[in-house]
Scaffold this motif. Structure first.
Motif, PDB file in Angstrom:
ATOM      1  N   ARG A  26       0.802  -1.201   0.000  1.00 22.20           N
ATOM      2  CA  ARG A  26       0.000   0.000   0.000  1.00 22.20           C
ATOM      3  C   ARG A  26       0.846   1.267   0.000  1.00 22.20           C
ATOM      4  NH1 ARG A  26      -1.777  -4.247   1.416  1.00 22.20           N
ATOM      5  NH2 ARG A  26       0.021  -4.411   2.740  1.00 22.20           N
ATOM      6  N   PRO A  27       0.196   2.411   0.054  1.00 29.38           N
ATOM      7  CA  PRO A  27       0.914   3.687   0.066  1.00 29.38           C
ATOM      8  C   PRO A  27       1.990   3.755   1.131  1.00 29.38           C
ATOM      9  CG  PRO A  27      -1.396   4.096  -0.232  1.00 29.38           C
ATOM     10  CD  PRO A  27      -1.249   2.623  -0.018  1.00 29.38           C
ATOM     11  N   LEU A  28       2.581   4.881   1.237  1.00 28.55           N
ATOM     12  CA  LEU A  28       3.846   4.952   1.908  1.00 28.55           C
ATOM     13  C   LEU A  28       3.817   5.755   3.176  1.00 28.55           C
ATOM     14  CD1 LEU A  28       5.503   5.673  -1.435  1.00 28.55           C
ATOM     15  CD2 LEU A  28       5.836   3.600  -0.092  1.00 28.55           C
ATOM     16  N   ILE A  29       4.618   5.327   4.110  1.00 31.74           N
ATOM     17  CA  ILE A  29       4.869   6.120   5.295  1.00 31.74           C
ATOM     18  C   ILE A  29       6.338   6.446   5.272  1.00 31.74           C
ATOM     19  CG2 ILE A  29       4.831   6.191   7.796  1.00 31.74           C
ATOM     20  CD1 ILE A  29       2.671   4.007   7.691  1.00 31.74           C
ATOM     21  N   LEU A  30       6.662   7.712   5.279  1.00 24.52           N
ATOM     22  CA  LEU A  30       8.064   8.104   5.280  1.00 24.52           C
ATOM     23  C   LEU A  30       8.338   8.915   6.530  1.00 24.52           C
ATOM     24  CD1 LEU A  30       8.649   9.168   1.572  1.00 24.52           C
ATOM     25  CD2 LEU A  30       9.286   7.030   2.691  1.00 24.52           C
ATOM     26  N   LYS A  31       9.475   8.636   7.128  1.00 17.93           N
ATOM     27  CA  LYS A  31       9.848   9.361   8.332  1.00 17.93           C
ATOM     28  C   LYS A  31      10.929  10.362   7.970  1.00 17.93           C
ATOM     29  CE  LYS A  31      11.816   8.233  12.739  1.00 17.93           C
ATOM     30  NZ  LYS A  31      12.241   7.088  13.547  1.00 17.93           N
ATOM     31  N   THR A  32      10.787  11.570   8.462  1.00 19.93           N
ATOM     32  CA  THR A  32      11.805  12.578   8.162  1.00 19.93           C
ATOM     33  C   THR A  32      13.153  12.107   8.685  1.00 19.93           C
ATOM     34  OG1 THR A  32      11.236  13.681  10.226  1.00 19.93           O
ATOM     35  CG2 THR A  32      10.218  14.554   8.240  1.00 19.93           C
ATOM     36  N   ARG A  33      14.190  12.503   8.003  1.00 21.44           N
ATOM     37  CA  ARG A  33      15.566  12.150   8.363  1.00 21.44           C
ATOM     38  C   ARG A  33      15.892  10.675   8.257  1.00 21.44           C
ATOM     39  NH1 ARG A  33      16.771  16.456  12.604  1.00 21.44           N
ATOM     40  NH2 ARG A  33      15.069  17.838  12.154  1.00 21.44           N
ATOM     41  N   VAL A  34      14.989   9.888   7.695  1.00 25.87           N
ATOM     42  CA  VAL A  34      15.310   8.473   7.546  1.00 25.87           C
ATOM     43  C   VAL A  34      15.423   8.149   6.062  1.00 25.87           C
ATOM     44  CG1 VAL A  34      14.449   6.126   7.855  1.00 25.87           C
ATOM     45  CG2 VAL A  34      14.347   7.752   9.740  1.00 25.87           C
ATOM     46  N   ARG A  35      16.487   7.460   5.725  1.00 25.24           N
ATOM     47  CA  ARG A  35      16.790   7.167   4.331  1.00 25.24           C
ATOM     48  C   ARG A  35      15.756   6.298   3.656  1.00 25.24           C
ATOM     49  NH1 ARG A  35      22.491   4.503   3.824  1.00 25.24           N
ATOM     50  NH2 ARG A  35      21.116   3.158   2.648  1.00 25.24           N
ATOM     51  N   PHE A  36      15.480   6.582   2.413  1.00 23.49           N
ATOM     52  CA  PHE A  36      14.681   5.659   1.617  1.00 23.49           C
ATOM     53  C   PHE A  36      15.197   5.692   0.190  1.00 23.49           C
ATOM     54  CE2 PHE A  36      12.122   8.810  -0.613  1.00 23.49           C
ATOM     55  CZ  PHE A  36      12.159   9.904   0.248  1.00 23.49           C
ATOM     56  N   THR A  37      14.742   4.726  -0.572  1.00 17.41           N
ATOM     57  CA  THR A  37      15.232   4.585  -1.937  1.00 17.41           C
ATOM     58  C   THR A  37      14.049   4.544  -2.883  1.00 17.41           C
ATOM     59  OG1 THR A  37      17.179   3.382  -1.232  1.00 17.41           O
ATOM     60  CG2 THR A  37      16.471   3.024  -3.497  1.00 17.41           C
ATOM     61  N   VAL A  38      14.149   5.221  -3.992  1.00 18.69           N
ATOM     62  CA  VAL A  38      13.091   5.187  -4.989  1.00 18.69           C
ATOM     63  C   VAL A  38      13.678   4.701  -6.302  1.00 18.69           C
ATOM     64  CG1 VAL A  38      11.324   6.501  -6.192  1.00 18.69           C
ATOM     65  CG2 VAL A  38      12.048   7.205  -3.923  1.00 18.69           C
ATOM     66  N   ARG A  39      13.018   3.727  -6.899  1.00 18.97           N
ATOM     67  CA  ARG A  39      13.456   3.320  -8.211  1.00 18.97           C
ATOM     68  C   ARG A  39      12.415   3.745  -9.230  1.00 18.97           C
ATOM     69  NH1 ARG A  39      14.157  -2.474  -8.580  1.00 18.97           N
ATOM     70  NH2 ARG A  39      15.493  -2.075  -6.807  1.00 18.97           N
ATOM     71  N   VAL A  40      12.862   4.395 -10.252  1.00 16.25           N
ATOM     72  CA  VAL A  40      11.948   4.907 -11.274  1.00 16.25           C
ATOM     73  C   VAL A  40      12.166   4.109 -12.555  1.00 16.25           C
ATOM     74  CG1 VAL A  40      11.390   6.900 -12.680  1.00 16.25           C
ATOM     75  CG2 VAL A  40      11.928   7.206 -10.276  1.00 16.25           C
ATOM     76  N   ARG A  41      11.066   3.642 -13.120  1.00 19.43           N
ATOM     77  CA  ARG A  41      11.171   2.825 -14.322  1.00 19.43           C
ATOM     78  C   ARG A  41      10.228   3.349 -15.396  1.00 19.43           C
ATOM     79  NH1 ARG A  41       8.533  -2.000 -15.770  1.00 19.43           N
ATOM     80  NH2 ARG A  41       7.536  -2.124 -13.747  1.00 19.43           N
ATOM     81  N   PHE A  42      10.747   3.506 -16.560  1.00 20.46           N
ATOM     82  CA  PHE A  42       9.960   3.932 -17.711  1.00 20.46           C
ATOM     83  C   PHE A  42       9.222   2.720 -18.234  1.00 20.46           C
ATOM     84  CE2 PHE A  42       9.650   6.173 -21.895  1.00 20.46           C
ATOM     85  CZ  PHE A  42       9.275   7.408 -21.390  1.00 20.46           C
ATOM     86  N   LEU A  43       7.906   2.814 -18.314  1.00 22.23           N
ATOM     87  CA  LEU A  43       7.158   1.610 -18.668  1.00 22.23           C
ATOM     88  C   LEU A  43       7.423   1.146 -20.104  1.00 22.23           C
ATOM     89  CD1 LEU A  43       3.464   0.911 -17.801  1.00 22.23           C
ATOM     90  CD2 LEU A  43       5.528  -0.422 -17.394  1.00 22.23           C
ATOM     91  N   ALA A  44       7.377   2.096 -21.012  1.00 20.58           N
ATOM     92  CA  ALA A  44       7.586   1.721 -22.410  1.00 20.58           C
ATOM     93  C   ALA A  44       9.037   1.317 -22.639  1.00 20.58           C
ATOM     94  CB  ALA A  44       7.234   2.895 -23.310  1.00 20.58           C
ATOM     95  N   ASN A  45       9.219   0.269 -23.342  1.00 18.15           N
ATOM     96  CA  ASN A  45      10.560  -0.228 -23.588  1.00 18.15           C
ATOM     97  C   ASN A  45      11.203   0.542 -24.749  1.00 18.15           C
ATOM     98  OD1 ASN A  45      12.835  -1.752 -24.320  1.00 18.15           O
ATOM     99  ND2 ASN A  45      11.933  -3.575 -23.391  1.00 18.15           N
ATOM    100  N   LEU A  46      11.908   1.607 -24.392  1.00 15.08           N
ATOM    101  CA  LEU A  46      12.468   2.472 -25.435  1.00 15.08           C
ATOM    102  C   LEU A  46      13.956   2.705 -25.192  1.00 15.08           C
ATOM    103  CD1 LEU A  46       9.620   5.137 -25.407  1.00 15.08           C
ATOM    104  CD2 LEU A  46       9.942   3.319 -27.102  1.00 15.08           C
ATOM    105  N   PRO A  47      14.767   1.683 -25.391  1.00 14.66           N
ATOM    106  CA  PRO A  47      16.194   1.820 -25.071  1.00 14.66           C
ATOM    107  C   PRO A  47      16.868   2.940 -25.841  1.00 14.66           C
ATOM    108  CG  PRO A  47      15.755  -0.237 -26.237  1.00 14.66           C
ATOM    109  CD  PRO A  47      14.439   0.348 -25.891  1.00 14.66           C
ATOM    110  N   GLU A  48      16.268   3.397 -26.929  1.00 12.91           N
ATOM    111  CA  GLU A  48      16.912   4.468 -27.673  1.00 12.91           C
ATOM    112  C   GLU A  48      16.922   5.790 -26.919  1.00 12.91           C
ATOM    113  OE1 GLU A  48      14.328   2.674 -28.395  1.00 12.91           O
ATOM    114  OE2 GLU A  48      12.852   3.654 -29.690  1.00 12.91           O
ATOM    115  N   PHE A  49      16.174   5.868 -25.793  1.00 17.14           N
ATOM    116  CA  PHE A  49      16.201   7.088 -24.991  1.00 17.14           C
ATOM    117  C   PHE A  49      17.229   7.037 -23.866  1.00 17.14           C
ATOM    118  CE2 PHE A  49      11.886   7.577 -26.780  1.00 17.14           C
ATOM    119  CZ  PHE A  49      12.101   8.813 -27.384  1.00 17.14           C
TER     120      PHE A  49
END
Lengths: 438, 438
Positions: A26-49
């Motif tokens: 489910r959605p997120l709980i983030l605590k200030t000053r605590v590290r987190f990681t976000v991975r961003v992925r482009f859905l369309a498979n467009l390796p030319e970009f």
DNA sequence: ACAGTTTCCCGTAAATGC
DNA sequence: TGCATTTACGGGAAACTG
């Protein structure tokens, strides 16, 4: 190659460190000053970009709702850097990872009076990822948003934040994101709430709530003639949730095995305990959660026929500190009452309805710990060998999650939107449970 | 008005928050990223300099020794501001207070190999306060230095750091400050060390070590024919100190009352326990610290005459976790052994030599906690009512101290130097103890 | 691989803000 | 003043770093 304007997001909450499980949550709980990681992925498979898309995270970008609420907090990222999407070898997608992110409150906060402000755990935020690039004379602004984020500053706010996350989820399955949901939070049906609650027990203890347990909870929680549950009663005034959360935590930390086995009836009223036990054999007992202790405690009640009339006794509940020192099976094994003339006996014989306690708990007895404790001759006791490492539930509410977010970029595609929204719920514990437990 | 060049410092370590006690203590342990406060006071009463003296703290200013040790760490203050000396109303002194100070490691660190570096807890630093002002055409640079500071980054280093502080103190009573003391640390005589150790017990438990206890410790610690104790054996190889520190912590957290009363013999060998107890009445017991558990544990041994020959039993030691749940007097009160035919008896009757256990401990029994625990009928147990708030020792080693420093500026004055150096030791617990306990 | 050192972060307590 | 929220930091554990 036609491109798009409407974007989609799906947020994944993942087990902490290296277990990059992909169970969506489910959605997120983030605590200030605590590290987190976000991975961003482009859905369309467009390796030319490759290397052409430069992504920047922005907190609460263009959130109109924020302006409508007085005293809405502002946050910034501690590092404020862009990342370039690169090709991810196994799947060939364009991805990037924002590691070492963390939030800090920023100054420019319009301080509203206490009355007009939303409690912090009801303030919903979003993190958006923006990228801008030129292609074939076209300039495009691409944006992707996270699911709502609750920002807390202390772990003591996590319980309330989790209540918000559950409530939000039940209400916004396919509706547009409503960051002002808690300005006037709609009620839930018992049907909806019971489902979420049951998932929580599955998540912490690998077993859902059964009909009897749910029925007791229903009587405690629903006081509306139409069977609705109101937010104020769930997480504010009565605050049933804080009590349930204490029990979930107790299960997760000390009772996973017994809960998974179904050895813990747990939610039974005193009256019903009386009724159930008095027609059973002498020494029949059951395990139930304390109804008064807010931080989670478990107790046992047993029936005593030794004085003619059946009499049901109960023991003062055990809390987390006590269970940390002595696991429950050990407590039950060693429990003894002083009788006449200094004799001691253990009144606990059968786990309700009629399972001998050793049949139920023997596999959790720890040989060295089970010898009479603290006896003479320095009997070495290795405490908690089997309770210190309970199988950890996969991604339980109480963990502060890393944020691992697939930012899914696609063409205008309502079908996909629909599909992903469903994906979000279908892969939730409910689905898993129904396919496992029948 | 002639002025000076030589300066003097006396460092005061003070109880944490509001208790601005002025009990002087030993040098300082500072943890990076943790706030501390320094108060600087001009010794000479010269109110006419109000607002003219601008003081700046500098870490390791002009410390030649640092350059001699490879990999010596560099630190900076998180805030780097000056303060102007103002008049302090009660005494009329020129003072200022640096609040919210903290240390962070700075980059420019000459990284030496592991071999050549001093362990961090043996690295001694100083904080100097500098001020520069003009008066009557004279320009003066005034400097004052703290006593040596050990900088740690984690509380798990505090034990080792405290050992350094004690060692340093015993060796540098009136000698010039030697920041390289631990490059080749001189041994201590048992006479010196026993004194410091005894102070520690006074500080944590309000009672020094007696002759018998010291004698046991001496046998454990001194293995040098000349009665010297070597640093390596005290805090490195054998690391006797880590064991003693665990016991000090146990006393401070759970046994202050009993230790102050002298009810805890504590340091007794097993052999001597045997000898002492076997000629005593049936049920005589004594309390001793575990010799094997590194984190502090206490046990009781008792003599049993019920089988003709006196037999001395011992119980598996209780550690901090267990004492947190149940205070020792309660454990002793409830201790019981299973005898023949399920009868239980408490074998503990007289505290050595012949004090009835209730006479020794009754005042620490907590009425609600002392009822048979976990009995039926939800007997409410209020655990730890008298152990949760033991009278806290005034400024004990284990607290990370605030730094409250009188920077005493004076004319060239060897006598005062001498006087303050003595002041530092004379106000130490030793002095207090001898004037209190005779 | 490893040991010494630092960072991370929960959980409680205390401080702060409104 | 009280309550909501944030900060502080000990303690255990993980991560870092030569």
């Amino acid at each position: 190659l036609s491109l798009f304007t409407k974007l989609l997001t799906n947020a994944l909450v993942v087990e902490k460190q290296p277990v990059m499980s992909s169970l969506p949550q489910r959605p997120l709980i983030l605590k200030t000053r605590v590290r987190f990681t976000v991975r961003v992925r482009f859905l369309a498979n467009l390796p030319e970009f490759k290397y052409l898309l430069k992504v920047k995270p922005v907190f609460d970008k263009d959130v109109e709702e924020a302006k409508a609420v007085k005293g809405f907090r502002h946050f910034d990222f501690n590092r404020d850097e862009c990342k370039v999407l690169d090709v991810d070898s196994p799947r060939g997608d364009l991805v990037t990872e924002f590691g070492h992110m963390s939030l800090k409150e920023s100054e420019g906060r319009a301080k509203g009076s206490h009355e007009t402000r939303l409690p912090v755990t009801e303030e919903l935020h979003v993190i958006k990822f923006v990228t801008q690039f030129q292609y074939a004379g076209l300039e495009l602004n691409i944006e992707a948003s996270s699911l709502p984020v609750v920002v807390i500053s202390s772990t003591n706010q996590a319980v309330a934040a989790w209540a918000s996350v559950m409530w939000y989820n039940m209400l916004s399955t396919s509706e547009p994101r409503d960051l002002l949901l808690f300005v006037d939070p709609p009620p839930l049906t018992w049907q909806q709430l019971s489902q979420v609650l049951s998932w929580q027990f599955w998540s912490c203890g690998k077993r859902e709530l059964d009909e009897d347990q749910l029925s007791v909870l229903r009587d405690k929680i629903v006081d509306d003639p139409e069977g609705l549950v109101h937010w104020n009663n769930f997480s504010k005034n009565e605050n049933i949730w804080i009590w349930i959360d204490g029990i979930l935590d107790l299960i997760k930390k000390h009772l996973v095995d017994l809960w998974r086995d179904g050895s813990i009836m747990g939610f039974v009223t005193r009256d019903r305990t009386q009724v159930l036990l008095q027609e059973k054999h002498h020494g029949t007992f059951l395990l139930r959660f304390s109804e008064s202790r807010k931080h989670g405690a478990i107790t046992f009640s047993w029936v005593d026929h030794s004085n003619g009339e059946p009499f049901v006794h109960a023991v003062d509940p055990y809390n987390k500190d006590e269970l940390l020192l002595t696991p429950l099976p050990e407590i039950i094994y060693h429990y003894s009452l002083r009788g006449r003339r200094g004799t001691h006996t253990n009144p606990l014989i059968y786990l309700y309805p009629d399972i001998h306690k050793d049949a139920a708990f023997e596999r959790y007895y720890n040989s060295s710990a089970m010898s009479t404790p603290k006896m003479s001759g320095y009997v070495p006791r290795t405490k908690g060998d089997f309770s210190d490492n309970p199988t950890p539930p996969p991604s339980p509410p109480r963990d502060m999650p890393m944020m691992d977010m697939d930012v899914d970029v696609t063409e205008e595609d309502d079908e996909l939107f629909q599909e992903l929204s469903e994906f979000f719920f279908c892969n939730s514990p409910t689905f898993d449970i129904s396919s496992r437990n029948g």
